[in-house]
Motif scaffolding. Structure first.
Motif, short mmCIF file in Angstrom:
data_model
loop_
_atom_site.label_atom_id
_atom_site.label_comp_id
_atom_site.label_asym_id
_atom_site.label_seq_id
_atom_site.Cartn_x
_atom_site.Cartn_y
_atom_site.Cartn_z
N GLU A 46 -2.39 1.49 -7.83
CA GLU A 46 -3.76 1.76 -7.49
C GLU A 46 -4.48 0.45 -7.25
O GLU A 46 -4.46 -0.44 -8.11
CB GLU A 46 -4.38 2.56 -8.65
N CYS A 47 -5.09 0.33 -6.08
CA CYS A 47 -5.83 -0.89 -5.77
C CYS A 47 -7.16 -0.52 -5.12
O CYS A 47 -7.33 0.60 -4.65
CB CYS A 47 -5.00 -1.79 -4.88
N GLY A 48 -8.08 -1.46 -5.12
CA GLY A 48 -9.38 -1.16 -4.53
C GLY A 48 -10.47 -2.03 -5.10
O GLY A 48 -10.22 -3.16 -5.52
N LEU A 61 -1.19 3.49 0.95
CA LEU A 61 -2.07 2.86 -0.06
C LEU A 61 -2.69 3.93 -0.94
O LEU A 61 -3.21 4.93 -0.46
CB LEU A 61 -3.19 2.10 0.65
N PHE A 62 -2.65 3.68 -2.24
CA PHE A 62 -3.28 4.57 -3.22
C PHE A 62 -4.54 3.83 -3.69
O PHE A 62 -4.47 2.82 -4.39
CB PHE A 62 -2.30 4.81 -4.39
N LEU A 63 -5.70 4.35 -3.27
CA LEU A 63 -6.94 3.57 -3.33
C LEU A 63 -7.96 4.04 -4.35
O LEU A 63 -8.22 5.24 -4.49
CB LEU A 63 -7.60 3.62 -1.95
N HIS A 64 -8.55 3.07 -5.01
CA HIS A 64 -9.64 3.32 -5.96
C HIS A 64 -10.92 2.69 -5.40
O HIS A 64 -10.89 1.63 -4.80
CB HIS A 64 -9.29 2.67 -7.30
N GLN A 65 -12.04 3.37 -5.61
CA GLN A 65 -13.32 2.83 -5.16
C GLN A 65 -14.45 3.39 -6.01
O GLN A 65 -14.55 4.58 -6.20
CB GLN A 65 -13.54 3.19 -3.69
N ARG A 66 -15.26 2.49 -6.56
CA ARG A 66 -16.45 2.95 -7.29
C ARG A 66 -17.59 1.98 -7.00
O ARG A 66 -17.46 0.76 -7.21
CB ARG A 66 -16.17 2.98 -8.80
N LEU A 85 10.73 -2.27 -3.61
CA LEU A 85 12.08 -2.12 -3.05
C LEU A 85 12.78 -0.88 -3.60
O LEU A 85 13.72 -0.36 -2.99
CB LEU A 85 12.94 -3.34 -3.38
N HIS A 86 12.33 -0.42 -4.77
CA HIS A 86 12.99 0.73 -5.40
C HIS A 86 12.59 2.04 -4.73
O HIS A 86 11.44 2.23 -4.36
CB HIS A 86 12.63 0.78 -6.89
N ASP A 87 13.57 2.93 -4.61
CA ASP A 87 13.36 4.21 -3.94
C ASP A 87 12.25 5.05 -4.57
O ASP A 87 11.58 5.81 -3.89
CB ASP A 87 14.64 5.05 -3.99
N GLN A 88 12.10 4.91 -5.89
CA GLN A 88 11.11 5.76 -6.57
C GLN A 88 9.67 5.31 -6.35
O GLN A 88 8.74 6.06 -6.59
CB GLN A 88 11.37 5.78 -8.08
N VAL A 89 9.50 4.06 -5.90
CA VAL A 89 8.13 3.54 -5.70
C VAL A 89 7.65 3.97 -4.31
O VAL A 89 8.24 3.61 -3.30
CB VAL A 89 8.09 2.01 -5.87
N LYS A 90 6.58 4.76 -4.29
CA LYS A 90 6.18 5.44 -3.06
C LYS A 90 4.88 4.94 -2.44
O LYS A 90 4.52 5.38 -1.34
CB LYS A 90 6.05 6.95 -3.33
N ALA A 91 4.14 4.08 -3.13
CA ALA A 91 2.88 3.60 -2.56
C ALA A 91 2.48 2.29 -3.21
O ALA A 91 2.93 1.96 -4.32
CB ALA A 91 1.77 4.63 -2.77
#
Ligand SMILES: [Zn+2]
Length: 270
Positions: A96-98, A129-134, A87-93
């Motif tokens: 990190e998830c994945g 979405l800010f995505l991690h994958q390995r 909800l906060h303006d500074q949070v943009k994505a």
């Protein structure tokens, strides 16, 4: 330049966090996106943005999410907590998830559950979405596929995959985050071979500080700790491999980051 992946809550920055931010500004960066890796770290990341709002206006933003390594440890209401953060303006994505099946710090089934829930949350909130994958490309892509046209953008952060995987990500209109991995002639060779095929309008740059210090920094830093002020070394490496102009890479990746993460426009700040 905008560093889209900074683990600024890391304790390795506890002693001189302000100096690190100041050096980033001196290195001509226009913004940092602080990575949230679980609920607590995401709260800390937002807190840093708020804490430094006056000193470094319109410079710090954050993400809110749970990294696959932390999937086993989520609380029952973690999604609600992420939602509150978002909800906060500074949070943009969201991220990190994945998925990370390389070391399986969390059970694969739980990783998939927690990842799917966050992807759905991003769609609900209409956030990127800010995505991690390995070592989990296929199941990772399968979870994302139904949402390709349901979230505003997907960012494959710290991309280190194969040419086929890169092609698949780009066909899906994903953005590709390039780190100092590119500056490593040994383990980064595969990435060096394919980086030229990333369309400039899909390219993003990130240090992943304090990790992945570019091996091309001259003079060689005394500390092994990476920091956002080293971002230009990644731009330089992309330029030397692709033959593109450094200025053009800096400009285009900033425009991409502004668009994806809804950062204030660089033009306004000039
Ligand atoms: Zn990652």
């Amino acid at each position: 330049m905008i560093d889209i992946g900074v683990n600024l809550t890391n304790k390795r920055f506890d002693k001189d966090r302000e100096d690190v931010i100041r050096r980033a500004q001196m290195a001509e960066l226009n913004g940092l996106l602080i990575t949230g890796t679980n609920v607590e770290e995401s709260q800390k990341a937002l807190l840093l943005c708020q804490q430094y709002q006056t000193e470094f206006p319109k410079f710090l933003y954050s993400t809110a999410g749970v990294h696959p390594h932390d999937a086993d440890h989520v609380s029952i209401d973690y999604l609600e907590q992420l939602k509150q953060l978002a909800l906060h303006d500074q949070v943009k994505a969201i991220g990190e998830c994945g998925l990370d099946f390389n070391r399986n710090f969390s059970a694969p089934a739980q990783q998939q559950k927690v990842f799917s829930e966050q992807v759905a949350l991003a769609a609900e909130l209409q956030m990127p979405l800010f995505l991690h994958q390995r070592d989990a490309f296929e199941p990772w892509f399968a979870i994302l596929t139904p949402y390709l046209d349901k979230v505003p953008a997907m960012v494959a952060h710290c991309f280190t995959g194969s040419k086929a995987e890169l092609t698949q990500c780009i066909s899906a209109d994903m953005y590709i985050g390039i780190t100092g991995w590119l500056c490593d002639e040994r383990r980064g060779q595969n990435l060096r071979d394919i980086v030229s095929t990333i369309p400039l309008n899909r390219l993003l740059i990130e240090t992943d500080a304090p990790y992945l210090t570019p091996r091309t920094i001259r003079p060689k830093p005394k500390s092994s700790r990476n920091e956002p002020s080293y971002l230009p070394f990644i731009v330089k490496e992309i330029a030397s491999i692709t033959g593109l102009d450094q200025e053009q890479i800096a400009w285009q990746t900033s425009c991409n980051a502004e668009r994806v993460f809804d950062f204030p426009s660089t033009k306004e700040m000039l």
